[in-house]
Enzyme design. Structure first.
Site, short mmCIF file in Angstrom:
data_model
loop_
_atom_site.label_atom_id
_atom_site.label_comp_id
_atom_site.label_asym_id
_atom_site.label_seq_id
_atom_site.Cartn_x
_atom_site.Cartn_y
_atom_site.Cartn_z
N ASN A 9 3.99 4.92 3.93
CA ASN A 9 3.87 4.09 2.72
C ASN A 9 2.39 3.74 2.56
O ASN A 9 1.87 2.88 3.27
CB ASN A 9 4.72 2.82 2.90
CG ASN A 9 4.52 1.83 1.77
OD1 ASN A 9 3.98 2.17 0.72
ND2 ASN A 9 4.95 0.59 1.98
N LYS A 11 0.98 2.29 0.15
CA LYS A 11 0.77 1.07 -0.64
C LYS A 11 -0.32 1.32 -1.69
O LYS A 11 -0.44 2.43 -2.19
CB LYS A 11 0.43 -0.11 0.27
CG LYS A 11 1.39 -0.23 1.45
CD LYS A 11 1.25 -1.54 2.16
CE LYS A 11 2.10 -1.50 3.42
NZ LYS A 11 2.22 -2.80 4.06
N HIS A 95 10.87 -3.04 -0.88
CA HIS A 95 9.91 -3.34 0.19
C HIS A 95 9.64 -4.85 0.17
O HIS A 95 9.64 -5.47 -0.89
CB HIS A 95 8.61 -2.56 -0.04
CG HIS A 95 7.66 -2.65 1.11
ND1 HIS A 95 6.84 -3.73 1.31
CD2 HIS A 95 7.42 -1.80 2.14
CE1 HIS A 95 6.13 -3.53 2.41
NE2 HIS A 95 6.46 -2.37 2.93
N GLU A 97 7.04 -6.52 0.31
CA GLU A 97 5.95 -6.94 -0.59
C GLU A 97 6.46 -7.03 -2.03
O GLU A 97 6.05 -7.89 -2.80
CB GLU A 97 4.77 -5.96 -0.47
CG GLU A 97 4.05 -6.15 0.86
CD GLU A 97 3.36 -4.93 1.41
OE1 GLU A 97 3.16 -3.94 0.67
OE2 GLU A 97 3.04 -4.94 2.62
N GLU A 167 12.52 -3.67 8.36
CA GLU A 167 11.12 -4.04 8.49
C GLU A 167 11.00 -5.56 8.60
O GLU A 167 10.99 -6.25 7.57
CB GLU A 167 10.33 -3.57 7.26
CG GLU A 167 10.38 -2.08 7.03
CD GLU A 167 9.16 -1.62 6.25
OE1 GLU A 167 8.42 -0.80 6.80
OE2 GLU A 167 8.93 -2.10 5.13
N GLY A 173 1.99 -5.06 8.77
CA GLY A 173 0.55 -5.19 8.58
C GLY A 173 -0.08 -6.26 9.46
O GLY A 173 -1.23 -6.64 9.25
N SER A 213 4.08 -2.30 11.77
CA SER A 213 3.01 -2.02 12.73
C SER A 213 3.37 -0.91 13.72
O SER A 213 3.03 -0.99 14.90
CB SER A 213 2.59 -3.31 13.46
OG SER A 213 2.09 -4.25 12.53
#
Ligand code: PEP
Length: 251
Positions: A9, A11, A95, A97, A167, A173, A213
């Site tokens: 991904n 992003k 996701h 985010e 996730e 991240g 991560s």
């Protein structure tokens, strides 16, 4: 046997030249590993160029998001037909985010999931708890709610194409990874829930990726867990050598 899926991904990173350099680097370093499915999910503006560069290779193309409607007055959005027109095989949905920053809910993820399946794409549906939720002991309940809500009205037959990405939000991240045991516990819970929804045989066929991560040095141990069937990789997918090393760890 579930074939692992390693998806990158990207992003909102990379420009056209760096996107092409990355996939050319990947094509060079991946070799011909056919025991793992590999996908890259570039920003939508580069899907065309990246798709052309990987056409005919083992790397599949994926998008990071889509709208659930087929067409119309939805400024700034892209439809599933547009994505498949560009050669996409996968689409990441929900996701964290998108849930946190763009107001996506289980209900909107569900609408997108139905549209993605109807349009022939393989959806990667993301779920995960925040640190606060984990620390308050709510992980199981949060994940169950996201799975039930995001997959509402999905049939056992439709679930054949489904990919879930677990996730934990606190691991995305941040450099903090769930331990293999922590990840496996939630993956097993998700598979149990899929069994309740679609039957045990169907649940065995669904791939459940871990994300948060994932790096070359922790990938092998995570991927060796019985219910971890691949990885959704953010930061480490932006370098050909680290992404290729994660693919190698899955093979
Ligand atoms: C992600 O964006 O889905 C992700 C897991 O990111 P990272 O690997 O950088 O934690």
């Amino acid at each position: 046997m579930r074939k692992p899926l390693i998806a990158g991904n990207w992003k909102m990173n990379m420009l056209r030249d760096s996107s092409l350099a990355l996939v050319h680097g990947l094509l060079d370093s991946l070799g011909s590993n056919t025991t793992v499915d590999v996908a890259v999910c570039p920003p939508s503006v580069y899907l065309h160029d990246v798709g052309a560069a990987i056409r005919g290779s083992q790397i599949g193309l994926g998008a990071q998001n889509m709208h659930h409607q087929a067409e119309g007055a939805f400024t700034g959005e892209v439809s599933v037909q547009m994505l498949s027109d560009l050669g996409c095989r996968y689409v990441i949905l929900g996701h964290s985010e998108r849930r946190e920053l763009f107001g996506e809910t289980d209900a909107s993820v569900n609408q997108k999931l139905m549209a993605a399946l109807a349009g022939g794409l393989t959806p990667i549906v993301c779920v995960g708890e925040t640190l606060e939720q984990r620390e308050s002991g709510a992980t199981e309940q949060v994940i169950a709610g996201q799975i039930r809500g995001s997959l509402a009205d999905l049939t056992a037959h439709q679930s054949e194409k489904l990919v879930i990405a677990y996730e934990p939000v606190w691991a995305i991240g941040t450099g903090k990874t769930a331990s293999p045991a922590q990840a496996e516990e939630v993956h097993a819970q998700i598979r149990g829930l899929l069994g309740e929804l679609f039957g045990a045989d169907q649940a065995q066929a669904v791939r459940i990726q871990y994300g948060g991560s994932v790096k070359p040095d922790n990938a092998a141990e995570l991927l060796s867990q019985p219910n971890i069937d691949g990885a959704l990789v953010g930061g480490a997918s932006l370098k050909a050598d680290s992404f290729a090393a994660i693919v190698a760890a899955a093979g």
